[in-house]
Design a protein around this motif. Sequence first.
Motif, mmCIF file in Angstrom:
data_model
loop_
_atom_site.group_PDB
_atom_site.id
_atom_site.type_symbol
_atom_site.label_atom_id
_atom_site.label_comp_id
_atom_site.label_asym_id
_atom_site.label_seq_id
_atom_site.Cartn_x
_atom_site.Cartn_y
_atom_site.Cartn_z
ATOM 1 N N THR A 1 0.838 -1.196 -0.045
ATOM 2 C CA THR A 1 0.048 -0.184 0.120
ATOM 3 C C THR A 1 0.947 1.384 0.045
ATOM 4 O O THR A 1 0.684 2.387 -0.712
ATOM 5 C CB THR A 1 -0.799 -0.068 1.274
ATOM 6 O OG1 THR A 1 -1.828 -1.321 1.182
ATOM 7 C CG2 THR A 1 -1.918 1.320 1.298
ATOM 8 N N GLY A 2 1.808 1.325 0.791
ATOM 9 C CA GLY A 2 2.940 2.241 0.872
ATOM 10 C C GLY A 2 3.464 2.603 -0.663
ATOM 11 O O GLY A 2 3.485 3.763 -1.018
ATOM 12 N N ARG A 3 3.756 1.515 -1.151
ATOM 13 C CA ARG A 3 4.517 1.862 -2.595
ATOM 14 C C ARG A 3 3.516 2.281 -3.612
ATOM 15 O O ARG A 3 3.784 3.193 -4.418
ATOM 16 C CB ARG A 3 4.903 0.347 -3.189
ATOM 17 C CG ARG A 3 6.146 -0.244 -2.473
ATOM 18 C CD ARG A 3 7.204 0.620 -2.673
ATOM 19 N NE ARG A 3 7.736 0.540 -4.227
ATOM 20 C CZ ARG A 3 8.506 -0.055 -4.802
ATOM 21 N NH1 ARG A 3 8.932 -1.264 -4.131
ATOM 22 N NH2 ARG A 3 8.703 -0.210 -6.176
ATOM 23 N N ILE A 4 2.115 1.837 -3.540
ATOM 24 C CA ILE A 4 1.131 2.449 -4.345
ATOM 25 C C ILE A 4 0.978 3.795 -4.170
ATOM 26 O O ILE A 4 0.594 4.723 -5.011
ATOM 27 C CB ILE A 4 -0.049 1.421 -4.286
ATOM 28 C CG1 ILE A 4 -0.126 0.071 -4.494
ATOM 29 C CG2 ILE A 4 -1.297 2.341 -4.953
ATOM 30 C CD1 ILE A 4 -1.036 -0.784 -4.374
ATOM 31 N N LEU A 5 0.869 4.407 -2.697
ATOM 32 C CA LEU A 5 0.330 5.639 -2.437
ATOM 33 C C LEU A 5 1.415 6.471 -2.345
ATOM 34 O O LEU A 5 1.352 7.705 -2.130
ATOM 35 C CB LEU A 5 -0.585 5.717 -1.177
ATOM 36 C CG LEU A 5 -1.764 4.831 -1.194
ATOM 37 C CD1 LEU A 5 -2.430 4.823 0.285
ATOM 38 C CD2 LEU A 5 -2.608 5.350 -2.094
ATOM 39 N N GLY A 6 2.707 6.022 -2.318
ATOM 40 C CA GLY A 6 3.949 6.919 -2.167
ATOM 41 C C GLY A 6 4.262 7.267 -0.926
ATOM 42 O O GLY A 6 4.742 8.540 -0.571
ATOM 43 N N ILE A 7 3.779 6.469 0.217
ATOM 44 C CA ILE A 7 4.107 6.668 1.662
ATOM 45 C C ILE A 7 4.797 5.628 2.358
ATOM 46 O O ILE A 7 4.682 4.636 1.515
ATOM 47 C CB ILE A 7 2.941 7.105 2.323
ATOM 48 C CG1 ILE A 7 1.897 5.909 2.172
ATOM 49 C CG2 ILE A 7 2.206 8.285 1.799
ATOM 50 C CD1 ILE A 7 0.548 6.023 2.981
ATOM 51 N N SER A 8 5.645 5.868 3.475
ATOM 52 C CA SER A 8 6.115 4.582 4.319
ATOM 53 C C SER A 8 5.090 3.476 4.510
ATOM 54 O O SER A 8 4.100 3.817 4.926
ATOM 55 C CB SER A 8 7.035 5.278 5.136
ATOM 56 O OG SER A 8 6.339 5.755 6.358
ATOM 57 N N ARG A 9 5.618 2.565 4.766
ATOM 58 C CA ARG A 9 4.917 1.330 5.632
ATOM 59 C C ARG A 9 4.396 1.657 6.868
ATOM 60 O O ARG A 9 3.438 1.635 7.513
ATOM 61 C CB ARG A 9 5.916 -0.065 5.681
ATOM 62 C CG ARG A 9 5.211 -1.135 6.300
ATOM 63 C CD ARG A 9 6.126 -2.289 6.372
ATOM 64 N NE ARG A 9 7.137 -1.860 7.434
ATOM 65 C CZ ARG A 9 7.368 -1.708 8.618
ATOM 66 N NH1 ARG A 9 6.320 -2.111 9.333
ATOM 67 N NH2 ARG A 9 8.494 -1.318 9.198
#
Length: 240
Positions: free
Chosen positions: A198-206
Motif C-alpha cells: 500500500t505504501g508503494r502504491i500511495l507513495g508513503i512509508s509502511r
Amino acid sequence: MPHNVPISNFLSSALASKHPPDVSTIMSRTCKRFGFLHATLYVMSRGRDGGTNNLFTTYSPEWVKYYFENDYSRLDPIMRRSLHSILPVNWCSVKPKTLAERRIVGESLEHGVGSTGLTAVQRLPSGGISVLTFTSDEQPQHWNRRVKEIAADTVYAACILTDSLRIGNECSALPQPLTSRECEVLQWAARGKSAWETGRILGISRRTVEFHIGNCCEKLNTVSKTQAISKALTQRVISL
C-alpha cells in the motif's frame, strides 16, 4: 473445554462492564470462550430514510466481500431456511438442493466458514431482522448434541446483542469520519495489499500506512484491521 456458562450470561457480563467492548470484539471473544470457529451478527434495520445493514463478524474480509458481491444472501440455503423459521436453524438439517446452493456451501468451506453451524433470526419492531450465527468444524453428531444445549440460549443472545446496538447506537453514522487518506489505505488493505504494498502504491512509508490503519481501527471502534475492513464495507465507508 467446558461451556457451563450460558452464552447469554457471558454477553450480558461483557456489555455490563464499565467499558464494554464493541460488538466485533465480543464476537471474537465469544468464539474463544465457547470454542466456535466463527461468530456473526448481521442486522438489517428499517427506518423512515430507508434502512441500514450492519455486519459484525469474524469471517475473513475476502469471504464477506465475495458473499455480498455475488448476492449470496438471496441464494444461501441457510439464510432462506432461517428467514422462514421461528426456531434457530441447525445447519446439519439443511441439505442444498440446487447447483447454486451446493456451490455456495462448497465455497464457504473453502473460505473457512465451517461445516456446521447454528443460525437464529430475530424480527425487529422496525420490520428489520437480526441474524446471529455460530459456526464450527465439529462432526455433525457432536454438533447436533451441542445444538440441543445452546439453541434456546442463542435466541436470547441475539436479543441481547441486537438490543445493545440500539442502546449503544452502533448502527448510527460514524462519530469520526475517516479522512480520504485513511479510506484509501483501508480500501487497499481490503483488496489484500500489505502495508508495504500500500505504501508503494500511495507513495508513503509502511509505517505511515500502519499509522493510518491504527486511526481507522480507533475511529471504527474495532480492535483489528480485519474488523475495521468488515465494518467499513458494511457501513459503505469504503467500496471494492
